[in-house]
Design a protein around this motif. Sequence first.
Motif, PDB file in Angstrom:
ATOM      1  N   HIS A  85       4.458   2.888  10.763  1.00 38.18           N
ATOM      2  CA  HIS A  85       3.459   2.499   9.760  1.00 38.18           C
ATOM      3  C   HIS A  85       2.306   1.739  10.424  1.00 38.18           C
ATOM      4  CE1 HIS A  85       5.841   3.973   6.465  1.00 38.18           C
ATOM      5  NE2 HIS A  85       6.830   3.120   6.688  1.00 38.18           N
ATOM      6  N   LYS A 347      11.879   3.634   6.592  1.00 39.49           N
ATOM      7  CA  LYS A 347      12.436   3.658   5.240  1.00 39.49           C
ATOM      8  C   LYS A 347      12.133   2.363   4.493  1.00 39.49           C
ATOM      9  CE  LYS A 347      16.613   5.585   3.156  1.00 39.49           C
ATOM     10  NZ  LYS A 347      18.011   5.997   3.401  1.00 39.49           N
ATOM     11  N   GLY A 349       9.437   0.753   4.557  1.00 35.13           N
ATOM     12  CA  GLY A 349       8.083   0.813   4.031  1.00 35.13           C
ATOM     13  C   GLY A 349       7.079  -0.028   4.793  1.00 35.13           C
ATOM     14  N   LYS A 350       5.814   0.165   4.462  1.00 36.35           N
ATOM     15  CA  LYS A 350       4.725  -0.518   5.165  1.00 36.35           C
ATOM     16  C   LYS A 350       4.722  -2.014   4.877  1.00 36.35           C
ATOM     17  CE  LYS A 350      -0.224  -0.230   6.134  1.00 36.35           C
ATOM     18  NZ  LYS A 350       0.018  -0.237   7.579  1.00 36.35           N
ATOM     19  N   VAL A 431       9.204   9.946   7.773  1.00 31.51           N
ATOM     20  CA  VAL A 431       9.399   8.953   6.718  1.00 31.51           C
ATOM     21  C   VAL A 431      10.312   9.530   5.644  1.00 31.51           C
ATOM     22  CG1 VAL A 431       8.286   7.511   4.980  1.00 31.51           C
ATOM     23  CG2 VAL A 431       7.137   7.976   7.141  1.00 31.51           C
TER      24      VAL A 431
END
Length: 431
Positions: A85, A347, A349-350, A431
């Motif tokens: 990310h 997984k 997330g950002k 992702v």
Amino acid sequence: MLRIARRGIVVAACLALVAASSACSDEAPSSSGGGTAASVPGVTDTEIVLGTHMPLTGPAAAGYSKISPATKAYFEYVNANGGVHGRKIKYLVEDDGYNPANTQTLVRKLVLEDKVFAILNGLGTPTHTGVLDFLKTQEVPDLFVASGSRSWNQPEKYPTTFGFQPDYTVEGKIIADFVKKTYPGQVVCHMGQDDDFGRDSLAGVEQVLGADGVKEKQKYVTSNTNITPQIQAFKAAGCQVVISATIPAFTALSLGTAAKLGGFKPQWVPSSVGADYTTLSGLLGEGKVLLEGLVAPGYLPVSTDASNPWVQLYQKVNKEYNGDAPFDNNIMFGMTVGYLTVQALLKAGKDLTREGLISAVESGGFKNAAVGPYRYSASDHSGIGGMQMGRVTGGVQAAFGPVVQTDDGAGPVQEYTEAPATPTSNGIPAV
């Protein structure tokens, strides 16, 4: 996971652990696990900082010192291809010498001074056990411990800690099931490290063979390289098959000591922890002929299988980012840990938080080079649940037979039939 040399080599490889003590108190967490990237320890808009403790020196360095460089090399490969990310992974590796007192000091430094986001793949049962409570208090993700102790699978007591490799009881059951079917009626014995490694292994073996099915049980400590009394006891008991829960230096030492006694040539079946052929042959030197016929389980593709796509990927990364180090199962281990970590971070997330990472691992569903299934869930933090046997023939270690899976309880050992996963075209998880 995851193998005497000429006499002098083995003694050097098995240097005694330095006795020390460390009194530590548990400070309050340095910050909440939540918040924005600016307030999450070890996370910025451009970087994720992870840390580990590894035996780069000391009695467990043989083979194991190659793990963290391999993980770091995979991270550098990912970083060169855009990171996670948009963030690059920084991996801080501390050498604890396989000394639990050192581990406590170094892990506290990583958390309190270096402000790492998570501890990753800390190696060793006796070493990592001493930092569990501290990491829990600090609310630090404690990912993919490099040990098969069942201690890592206590989600209610240690909610941030996760295992990686099959736990030693699962492995003990799988080995014992193989021995029972392959060597019926033979005298079986067990050699174990005097900690959770040896105890959990024996527990798994006895679940399948029964307590009476193991005639002689011996232990060793890593600070004492004289294991002649243990091997003499095996010889006196008429052991025909010896299952061993040993680190590589003590696998090599066991084979070499038995050879020196003369007339004692049991079938050795070591744990994957101490069975890597490249490591063992390096320890044994001219005595590597003793490895012929060695049988051991594994949970990753064997590093010599050039046709395997995971081996091909990791060899490429190893050549480009790890100085083309001699490729073995320890490098396979380290890079698989790296791949799994990237899967978990993606997984999560950002908007990366410690809680989000824990939830991402517990959500499960990971597929990579592991031959068996990952068991991660909110109620199971144990890691890989399947293995495949391997044998050394003509100086080559190769897998054979089906992949089998089980649990650390009364569940059966049964075949795992799901098709193996393959890496993405660019070798970086999607992702």
